[in-house]
Design a protein around this motif. Structure first.
Motif, PDB file in Angstrom:
ATOM      1  N   GLU A   1      14.038 -22.163   0.290  1.00  0.00           N
ATOM      2  CA  GLU A   1      15.233 -21.842  -0.525  1.00  0.00           C
ATOM      3  C   GLU A   1      15.498 -20.329  -0.498  1.00  0.00           C
ATOM      4  O   GLU A   1      16.634 -19.891  -0.330  1.00  0.00           O
ATOM      5  CB  GLU A   1      15.025 -22.308  -1.975  1.00  0.00           C
ATOM      6  CG  GLU A   1      15.297 -23.803  -2.173  1.00  0.00           C
ATOM      7  CD  GLU A   1      14.812 -24.311  -3.524  1.00  0.00           C
ATOM      8  OE1 GLU A   1      14.309 -25.452  -3.574  1.00  0.00           O
ATOM      9  OE2 GLU A   1      14.920 -23.542  -4.515  1.00  0.00           O
ATOM     10  N   PHE A   2      14.419 -19.540  -0.628  1.00  0.00           N
ATOM     11  CA  PHE A   2      14.600 -18.085  -0.540  1.00  0.00           C
ATOM     12  C   PHE A   2      15.186 -17.723   0.820  1.00  0.00           C
ATOM     13  O   PHE A   2      16.125 -16.938   0.937  1.00  0.00           O
ATOM     14  CB  PHE A   2      13.269 -17.360  -0.760  1.00  0.00           C
ATOM     15  CG  PHE A   2      12.814 -17.293  -2.190  1.00  0.00           C
ATOM     16  CD1 PHE A   2      11.505 -17.611  -2.522  1.00  0.00           C
ATOM     17  CD2 PHE A   2      13.681 -16.921  -3.203  1.00  0.00           C
ATOM     18  CE1 PHE A   2      11.073 -17.559  -3.837  1.00  0.00           C
ATOM     19  CE2 PHE A   2      13.258 -16.860  -4.531  1.00  0.00           C
ATOM     20  CZ  PHE A   2      11.952 -17.178  -4.848  1.00  0.00           C
ATOM     21  N   ALA A   3      14.644 -18.345   1.885  1.00  0.00           N
ATOM     22  CA  ALA A   3      15.129 -18.036   3.244  1.00  0.00           C
ATOM     23  C   ALA A   3      16.619 -18.366   3.354  1.00  0.00           C
ATOM     24  O   ALA A   3      17.408 -17.558   3.862  1.00  0.00           O
ATOM     25  CB  ALA A   3      14.326 -18.822   4.265  1.00  0.00           C
ATOM     26  N   ALA A   4      17.010 -19.517   2.802  1.00  0.00           N
ATOM     27  CA  ALA A   4      18.421 -19.930   2.873  1.00  0.00           C
ATOM     28  C   ALA A   4      19.319 -18.917   2.171  1.00  0.00           C
ATOM     29  O   ALA A   4      20.421 -18.600   2.641  1.00  0.00           O
ATOM     30  CB  ALA A   4      18.578 -21.314   2.251  1.00  0.00           C
ATOM     31  N   GLU A   5      18.806 -18.309   1.068  1.00  0.00           N
ATOM     32  CA  GLU A   5      19.570 -17.255   0.367  1.00  0.00           C
ATOM     33  C   GLU A   5      19.924 -16.130   1.338  1.00  0.00           C
ATOM     34  O   GLU A   5      20.939 -15.467   1.197  1.00  0.00           O
ATOM     35  CB  GLU A   5      18.687 -16.623  -0.729  1.00  0.00           C
ATOM     36  CG  GLU A   5      18.871 -17.089  -2.132  1.00  0.00           C
ATOM     37  CD  GLU A   5      17.984 -16.259  -3.059  1.00  0.00           C
ATOM     38  OE1 GLU A   5      17.058 -16.845  -3.655  1.00  0.00           O
ATOM     39  OE2 GLU A   5      18.217 -15.035  -3.162  1.00  0.00           O
ATOM     40  N   PHE A   6      19.046 -15.926   2.319  1.00  0.00           N
ATOM     41  CA  PHE A   6      19.236 -14.821   3.274  1.00  0.00           C
ATOM     42  C   PHE A   6      19.675 -15.350   4.636  1.00  0.00           C
ATOM     43  O   PHE A   6      19.417 -14.741   5.680  1.00  0.00           O
ATOM     44  CB  PHE A   6      17.951 -13.992   3.369  1.00  0.00           C
ATOM     45  CG  PHE A   6      17.492 -13.435   2.045  1.00  0.00           C
ATOM     46  CD1 PHE A   6      16.282 -13.830   1.492  1.00  0.00           C
ATOM     47  CD2 PHE A   6      18.292 -12.550   1.332  1.00  0.00           C
ATOM     48  CE1 PHE A   6      15.860 -13.334   0.259  1.00  0.00           C
ATOM     49  CE2 PHE A   6      17.883 -12.051   0.101  1.00  0.00           C
ATOM     50  CZ  PHE A   6      16.669 -12.434  -0.441  1.00  0.00           C
ATOM     51  N   GLY A   7      20.281 -16.529   4.634  1.00  0.00           N
ATOM     52  CA  GLY A   7      20.856 -17.084   5.863  1.00  0.00           C
ATOM     53  C   GLY A   7      19.836 -17.475   6.911  1.00  0.00           C
ATOM     54  O   GLY A   7      20.142 -17.495   8.099  1.00  0.00           O
ATOM     55  N   SER A   8      18.614 -17.775   6.485  1.00  0.00           N
ATOM     56  CA  SER A   8      17.558 -18.078   7.458  1.00  0.00           C
ATOM     57  C   SER A   8      16.975 -19.478   7.258  1.00  0.00           C
ATOM     58  O   SER A   8      16.876 -19.971   6.131  1.00  0.00           O
ATOM     59  CB  SER A   8      16.419 -17.055   7.319  1.00  0.00           C
ATOM     60  OG  SER A   8      15.297 -17.461   8.102  1.00  0.00           O
ATOM     61  N   LYS A   9      16.570 -20.096   8.362  1.00  0.00           N
ATOM     62  CA  LYS A   9      15.872 -21.379   8.322  1.00  0.00           C
ATOM     63  C   LYS A   9      14.434 -21.223   8.836  1.00  0.00           C
ATOM     64  O   LYS A   9      13.688 -22.193   8.950  1.00  0.00           O
ATOM     65  CB  LYS A   9      16.600 -22.400   9.205  1.00  0.00           C
ATOM     66  CG  LYS A   9      17.909 -22.948   8.635  1.00  0.00           C
ATOM     67  CD  LYS A   9      18.332 -24.194   9.426  1.00  0.00           C
ATOM     68  CE  LYS A   9      19.551 -24.881   8.825  1.00  0.00           C
ATOM     69  NZ  LYS A   9      20.757 -24.017   8.889  1.00  0.00           N
ATOM     70  N   LEU A  10      14.044 -19.982   9.155  1.00  0.00           N
ATOM     71  CA  LEU A  10      12.732 -19.753   9.784  1.00  0.00           C
ATOM     72  C   LEU A  10      11.677 -19.447   8.725  1.00  0.00           C
ATOM     73  O   LEU A  10      11.655 -18.362   8.151  1.00  0.00           O
ATOM     74  CB  LEU A  10      12.832 -18.596  10.784  1.00  0.00           C
ATOM     75  CG  LEU A  10      13.676 -18.869  12.027  1.00  0.00           C
ATOM     76  CD1 LEU A  10      13.827 -17.602  12.860  1.00  0.00           C
ATOM     77  CD2 LEU A  10      13.053 -19.979  12.874  1.00  0.00           C
ATOM     78  N   VAL A  11      10.814 -20.439   8.453  1.00  0.00           N
ATOM     79  CA  VAL A  11       9.719 -20.234   7.503  1.00  0.00           C
ATOM     80  C   VAL A  11       8.429 -20.743   8.139  1.00  0.00           C
ATOM     81  O   VAL A  11       8.410 -21.752   8.839  1.00  0.00           O
ATOM     82  CB  VAL A  11       9.971 -20.966   6.163  1.00  0.00           C
ATOM     83  CG1 VAL A  11      11.159 -20.371   5.430  1.00  0.00           C
ATOM     84  CG2 VAL A  11      10.157 -22.454   6.376  1.00  0.00           C
ATOM     85  N   PHE A  12       7.339 -20.014   7.912  1.00  0.00           N
ATOM     86  CA  PHE A  12       6.058 -20.338   8.552  1.00  0.00           C
ATOM     87  C   PHE A  12       4.929 -20.298   7.538  1.00  0.00           C
ATOM     88  O   PHE A  12       4.897 -19.416   6.684  1.00  0.00           O
ATOM     89  CB  PHE A  12       5.779 -19.327   9.669  1.00  0.00           C
ATOM     90  CG  PHE A  12       6.858 -19.256  10.707  1.00  0.00           C
ATOM     91  CD1 PHE A  12       7.884 -18.332  10.582  1.00  0.00           C
ATOM     92  CD2 PHE A  12       6.879 -20.151  11.770  1.00  0.00           C
ATOM     93  CE1 PHE A  12       8.913 -18.278  11.532  1.00  0.00           C
ATOM     94  CE2 PHE A  12       7.904 -20.099  12.715  1.00  0.00           C
ATOM     95  CZ  PHE A  12       8.921 -19.164  12.596  1.00  0.00           C
ATOM     96  N   ASP A  13       4.024 -21.265   7.657  1.00  0.00           N
ATOM     97  CA  ASP A  13       2.869 -21.321   6.762  1.00  0.00           C
ATOM     98  C   ASP A  13       1.754 -20.479   7.381  1.00  0.00           C
ATOM     99  O   ASP A  13       1.323 -20.769   8.505  1.00  0.00           O
ATOM    100  CB  ASP A  13       2.419 -22.795   6.623  1.00  0.00           C
ATOM    101  CG  ASP A  13       1.286 -22.953   5.621  1.00  0.00           C
ATOM    102  OD1 ASP A  13       0.883 -24.108   5.375  1.00  0.00           O
ATOM    103  OD2 ASP A  13       0.809 -21.915   5.093  1.00  0.00           O
ATOM    104  N   CYS A  14       1.346 -19.426   6.719  1.00  0.00           N
ATOM    105  CA  CYS A  14       0.293 -18.574   7.305  1.00  0.00           C
ATOM    106  C   CYS A  14      -0.598 -17.955   6.236  1.00  0.00           C
ATOM    107  O   CYS A  14      -0.155 -17.091   5.475  1.00  0.00           O
ATOM    108  CB  CYS A  14       0.909 -17.456   8.150  1.00  0.00           C
ATOM    109  SG  CYS A  14      -0.352 -16.376   8.888  1.00  0.00           S
TER     110      CYS A  14
END
Ligand SMILES: NC(=O)c1ccc[n+]([C@@H]2O[C@H](COP(=O)([O-])OP(=O)(O)OC[C@H]3O[C@@H](n4cnc5c(N)ncnc54)[C@H](O)[C@@H]3O)[C@@H](O)[C@H]2O)c1
Ligand SMILES: Cc1c(CN(C)C(=O)CCc2cnc3c(c2)CCC(=O)N3)oc2ccccc12
Length: 266
Positions: A50-63
């Motif tokens: 959801e945070f990523a979508a706020e910034f126009g992004s779909k790229l999230v990674f578990d690390c």
């Protein structure tokens, strides 16, 4: 046209909208950067997405940076999505609770020291090593430190030792990547931020008192915000800072540069 237009940046360490990394993401997004995010543990995927979508992004990674394999996989996956990219923000710090409270020696242990240095210091150059094949020329790497690296600050204890190591890694990493074999100029810097009420600060003994003391003594007579830090981070990640590397920039309202004996206090 923002001064980060065309830059692709990975932001680690967003946990809430009070995170320093959240302030950094907002500033970088405002300046036109394309962002990717990392989180720790499947249970945070939805929130970070959801945070990523706020910034126009779909790229999230578990690390989880405690695991070299997860660091490697994150950059392989990011490389697959982006090809090359332009840097990352390391906004990660952790020590076991007993290592950052009370008497330094009472809270000192080999295991607490190891964990604090592993998560809070080793992970920054480790991320740089894994990211290196995917970094463009003129990339910028940034980490977050605290005054406890240089001065003994009540309760900060083992985390101060880890931050001292982190700040040394900024200098050694800057030397290692300033001009790579294939001629890329990659910069590494740190921001030493004043105390900010984030989740990492919650549950810290007398944190509210520390915030007040700093606000009263700092030349700006206030605490800094994640916007203050975010804007300086966006600058350091951009080509406007093309001549800045191996540097720790203080975003603390001037607190670290004063005797803390301001006229209206004595
Ligand atoms: N809040 C302050 O007063 C302050 C001041 C100066 C520097 N800092 C530094 O800023 C950075 C961000 O902290 P914050 O204050 O935004 O708090 P925060 O709790 O919002 O962020 C800390 C982040 O560290 C991440 N993290 C912890 N262990 C991890 C692991 N094993 N693998 C990957 N990520 C892990 C958490 O997921 C979280 O996103 C930290 O390095 C902290 O030391 C904080
Ligand atoms: C400022 C300041 C901070 C914020 N800051 C700069 C930090 O770096 C916080 C780092 C941190 C590392 N490990 C943990 C926690 C916070 C709390 C939760 C936990 O279990 N482990 O923490 C302090 C602790 C004591 C004194 C000052 C501070």
């Amino acid at each position: 046209m923002g001064f980060l237009a065309g830059k692709k940046l990975l932001i680690t360490g967003v946990l809430s909208n009070r995170s320093i990394a959240y302030g950094i993401a907002r500033a970088c997004h405002q300046q036109g950067a394309e962002l990717a995010f990392s989180y720790v543990g499947e249970r945070f995927k939805d929130r970070i997405s959801e945070f990523a979508a706020e910034f126009g992004s779909k790229l999230v990674f578990d690390c989880d940076v405690a695991d070299d394999a997860q660091i490697e996989k994150m950059f392989e996956d990011l490389g697959a999505a982006w090809g090359k990219f332009d840097g990352f923000v390391h906004s990660i710090g952790f020590a076991p609770r007993e290592a950052i409270a009370g008497n330094f020696l009472e809270g000192l242990s080999r295991e607490g020291f190891r964990i604090a240095h592993d998560i809070s210091a080793y992970s920054f150059p480790a991320m740089a090593k894994a990211a290196l094949p995917y970094l463009n020329d003129k990339s910028s790497l940034l980490t977050l430190s605290y005054l406890g690296a240089l001065r003994s600050i009540p309760n900060y204890n083992t985390m101060g030792l880890a931050k001292a190591s982190l700040e040394a890694s900024v200098r050694y990493l800057a030397e290692a990547v300033g001009r790579t074999q294939d001629g890329r100029a990659i910069r590494a810097n740190g921001i030493s931020a004043g105390p900010i009420k984030t989740l990492a600060a919650s549950g810290i003994k007398d944190f509210g008192k520390l915030l007040g003391r700093v606000a009263d003594a700092a030349p700006l007579r206030r605490n800094v915000t994640i916007e203050d830090v975010g804007n300086v981070a966006a600058f350091l990640l951009s080509d406007l800072a093309s001549g800045v590397t191996a540097e720790i920039t203080y975003v603390d309202g001037g607190f670290s540069q004063t005797a803390g004996l301001s006229a209206d206090q004595v």
